[in-house]
Design an enzyme around this catalytic site. Structure first.
Site, mmCIF file in Angstrom:
data_model
loop_
_atom_site.group_PDB
_atom_site.id
_atom_site.type_symbol
_atom_site.label_atom_id
_atom_site.label_comp_id
_atom_site.label_asym_id
_atom_site.label_seq_id
_atom_site.Cartn_x
_atom_site.Cartn_y
_atom_site.Cartn_z
ATOM 1 C CB SER A 54 -10.741 95.603 43.375
ATOM 2 O OG SER A 54 -11.210 96.978 42.848
ATOM 3 C CE LYS A 97 -14.411 94.522 40.797
ATOM 4 N NZ LYS A 97 -13.696 95.684 41.510
#
Length: 171
Positions: A54, A97
């Protein structure tokens, strides 16, 4: 590359550096820079192996920012895995997130295009309130959002950056 890095994080950092190096001319980076300089990337704390993919877009953006002396827009978050050819691949944990970024005061979030459906399915309109979501397929698309494109945007970003740093209320 040093610090608290898992193997996957090291691979993300290497992919970002390789992409930046191979696109130096288009980015306005002197191609001789890499022949005459070493780049040392240190991550001081916290990375665990599953966090690595990520970070690809963020690593690439940070390198472009450093090497072009351009500042990333304030209150911007991003996540996504990258390929050596500059594609941005989907990642997991979009809801967590996004909510963490919102709690931190982020206003713009850049995500992989292939995660658009996750946002639509996993987050409510109330959770997305106050956020501008941007979806990208490639690093060049991401950089066009992450960096101001006009002097007026640069000036406004400086005002926002100063407000964030001093804790002043937004105008």
């Amino acid at each position: 590359m040093t610090g608290q890095l898992g193997q996957v994080m090291q691979e993300s950092m290497q992919a970002a550096l390789t992409w930046v190096r191979s696109n130096a001319a288009e980015l306005g980076i002197d191609e001789e820079f890499f022949a005459n300089h070493d780049i040392h990337i240190h991550v001081p704390a916290g990375a665990i192996p599953k966090d690595g993919p990520s970070a690809g877009v963020t690593m690439a953006t940070a390198l472009v920012s450093l090497l072009t002396e351009r500042r990333v827009r304030p209150l911007t978050a991003m996540t996504g895995e990258i390929t050596l050819s500059g594609n941005v691949l989907p990642i997991g944990g979009i809801k967590e997130k996004t909510l963490a970024a919102k709690r931190a005061g982020v206003k713009d979030i850049i995500l992989p295009e292939d995660n658009r459906q996750n946002v639509q399915e996993d987050l409510t309109p109330e959770q997305l309130q106050g956020l501008t979501m941007h979806y990208v397929k490639s690093i060049p698309e991401l950089l066009a959002i992450a960096f101001p494109s006009t002097p007026a945007e640069e000036k406004q970003d400086e005002v926002v950056r100063e407000q964030v740093l001093t804790g002043a209320p937004a105008a």
